[in-house]
Design a protein around this motif. Structure first.
Motif, short mmCIF file in Angstrom:
data_model
loop_
_atom_site.label_atom_id
_atom_site.label_comp_id
_atom_site.label_asym_id
_atom_site.label_seq_id
_atom_site.Cartn_x
_atom_site.Cartn_y
_atom_site.Cartn_z
N SER A 88 0.73 -1.32 0.11
CA SER A 88 0.19 0.05 0.27
C SER A 88 1.32 1.22 0.17
O SER A 88 1.96 1.60 0.94
CB SER A 88 -0.37 -0.05 1.17
OG SER A 88 -1.39 1.47 1.65
N ASP A 99 -6.35 4.42 1.75
CA ASP A 99 -5.81 3.16 2.06
C ASP A 99 -5.49 2.18 3.17
O ASP A 99 -4.52 2.57 3.58
CB ASP A 99 -5.28 2.26 0.82
CG ASP A 99 -5.80 2.89 -0.91
OD1 ASP A 99 -6.85 3.28 -0.63
OD2 ASP A 99 -5.61 2.60 -1.93
N CYS A 116 -9.20 -1.70 1.48
CA CYS A 116 -10.25 -1.05 1.91
C CYS A 116 -9.57 0.74 1.01
O CYS A 116 -7.43 0.66 1.06
CB CYS A 116 -10.28 -1.11 3.31
SG CYS A 116 -11.21 -2.15 4.02
N ASP A 117 -10.30 1.10 1.10
CA ASP A 117 -9.95 2.29 0.52
C ASP A 117 -10.54 3.49 0.86
O ASP A 117 -12.28 3.98 1.06
CB ASP A 117 -10.21 2.23 -1.02
CG ASP A 117 -10.25 4.26 -1.65
OD1 ASP A 117 -9.55 4.54 -1.01
OD2 ASP A 117 -10.01 4.34 -2.98
N SER A 129 -10.63 3.17 7.01
CA SER A 129 -9.63 1.86 6.25
C SER A 129 -9.32 0.74 6.99
O SER A 129 -9.37 0.02 6.60
CB SER A 129 -9.08 2.37 5.03
OG SER A 129 -7.80 3.00 5.94
N THR A 182 -15.55 3.73 3.77
CA THR A 182 -14.55 3.05 3.36
C THR A 182 -14.58 2.10 2.05
O THR A 182 -16.02 1.64 1.86
CB THR A 182 -13.56 3.09 3.62
OG1 THR A 182 -12.23 2.03 3.20
CG2 THR A 182 -14.39 1.62 4.92
N THR A 183 -14.38 2.11 1.42
CA THR A 183 -14.90 0.81 0.49
C THR A 183 -14.12 -0.76 0.98
O THR A 183 -13.30 -0.59 1.82
CB THR A 183 -14.21 0.71 -0.99
OG1 THR A 183 -12.90 1.00 -1.41
CG2 THR A 183 -14.96 2.33 -1.77
N SER A 202 -12.99 -0.45 -5.35
CA SER A 202 -12.48 -1.19 -5.05
C SER A 202 -12.42 -1.91 -5.90
O SER A 202 -14.25 -3.25 -5.68
CB SER A 202 -11.83 -1.58 -3.38
OG SER A 202 -11.93 -0.29 -3.11
N THR A 276 -6.86 -1.31 -5.24
CA THR A 276 -8.31 0.03 -4.91
C THR A 276 -8.13 0.37 -6.81
O THR A 276 -6.92 0.16 -7.19
CB THR A 276 -7.53 0.99 -3.81
OG1 THR A 276 -6.26 1.13 -4.23
CG2 THR A 276 -7.87 0.13 -2.73
N ASP A 277 -9.18 1.52 -6.91
CA ASP A 277 -9.19 2.48 -7.93
C ASP A 277 -7.16 3.06 -8.26
O ASP A 277 -7.11 3.88 -9.21
CB ASP A 277 -10.41 3.23 -7.88
CG ASP A 277 -10.08 4.43 -6.63
OD1 ASP A 277 -9.52 5.02 -5.64
OD2 ASP A 277 -10.73 5.13 -7.11
#
Length: 333
Positions: A88, A99, A116-117, A129, A182-183, A202, A276-277
């Motif tokens: 990360s 993230d 997670c983002d 996250s 968070t995603t 994500s 993640t994106d």
């Protein structure tokens, strides 16, 4: 240049701020609001918002007593098993990494992956996250210890534990900023079957020589706009809402915190990628991701993860970048 709303770094051609999500459409920005970014970015108390001067040498706030989470500006790497690794990275544009990643090797055929983002437009996305990955992994591991024989139910337990943890992140009740969110994308791999759950954008991919595919579907405005026929892909991609997500983990989404689930029977030798994106924005196509894997000139997970991080930063590094990679080789199957 910096964002007129949050002060985050922006490029001339950006349509939205990566830090807070504010629209940067030219008509909405006054030239007088575009100022040089300060050389030093100071962080206020993560709980009460007290100014940086109120944070002591041990990271305690003298106003409320909350100990600030240490924010790393470097690449964090994990390798719990020879074929399981991740990294990360803060990227080149953000002042902190929002993230988080957690990986676990349980036995010869069982692995847990969580990525997670944190949502930049929410309060303390970096805490959200981190809380999510930690609690999701622990809940999945506990369910395995209890011999629950339902991978989808285990994933749901993990995501629910993540949701509860994110909802407990300390907030400023007087702030107009959204609660921490968070995603999440998480995978439980057993006997070469991957059960994957997600909320947000994500992603999970299967990367292999014969066929590379995207396993998840983004919970995003752009996907909804295209699938509804309201916008063409080109129109949706050019919209300032293109990167807006429609589902996430947060205290404000407790009624919609059930993950989407997909089960994937691993068909051959290859790699399971969670990211993640910050990565897939530069390489959304699965076949191009396979090309990047090949460019690493190494079949091991950690060198490939490092190569993907390096690639995203070379493309601009406009967001935090996180990747988790499980290599499925002849020794694994």
């Amino acid at each position: 240049m910096n964002c007129h709303q949050c002060g985050g770094t922006i490029a001339v051609d950006d349509r939205f701020c990566e830090e807070c999500g504010a629209s940067l459409v030219a008509a909405s920005i006054s030239p007088a609001l575009v100022q040089p970014l300060p050389t030093i970015v100071e962080v206020s108390c993560q709980k009460c918002g007290a100014p940086p001067a109120k944070i002591d040498a041990e990271r305690y706030c003298v106003e409320c007593g909350f100990r600030q989470a240490e924010i790393s500006k470097d690449t964090n790497e994990l390798q719990p098993a020879p074929n399981l690794a991740g990294a990360s990275d803060r990227g080149r544009r953000h002042h902190q990494n929002e993230d988080a990643i957690a990986l676990k090797f349980i036995a010869d055929d069982t692995y847990i992956m969580v990525v997670c983002d944190g949502v930049s437009s929410s309060q303390h996305p970096e805490l959200a996250s981190r809380a999510a990955v930690t609690n999701c992994l622990e809940a999945i591991e506990l369910a395995l210890q209890q011999a629950i024989d339902n991978p989808a139910a285990i994933i749901c337990q993990g995501v629910d534990a993540a949701l509860q943890a994110v909802a407990q992140v300390p907030l400023d009740p007087t702030s107009s900023i959204d609660p921490s969110s968070t995603t999440i994308v998480t995978a439980l791999i057993q006997n070469n079957i991957a059960t994957i759950g997600w909320l947000g954008d994500s992603r999970a991919y299967w990367i292999a020589p014969d066929k590379s595919i995207q396993l998840t579907q983004d919970d995003s405005w752009m996907r909804d706009a295209i699938e509804s026929g309201t916008y063409t892909p080109e129109e949706a991609e050019s919209s300032p809402y293109a990167h807006a997500i429609v589902r996430w983990l947060g205290a404000d989404t407790a009624d919609d915190g059930k993950p989407s689930i997909v089960t994937f029977a691993i068909p051959s030798l290859g790699y399971l990628l969670l990211c993640t994106d910050g990565l897939w924005n530069y390489a959304p196509d699965p076949s191009y991701l396979y090309h990047l894997f090949q460019q690493a000139n190494d079949s091991h997970s950690l060198p490939i993860a490092r190569h993907l991080i390096r690639y995203a930063n070379q493309q601009g590094g406009q967001d935090n970048i996180t990747v988790g990679i499980l290599a499925i080789d002849s020794a694994t199957r």
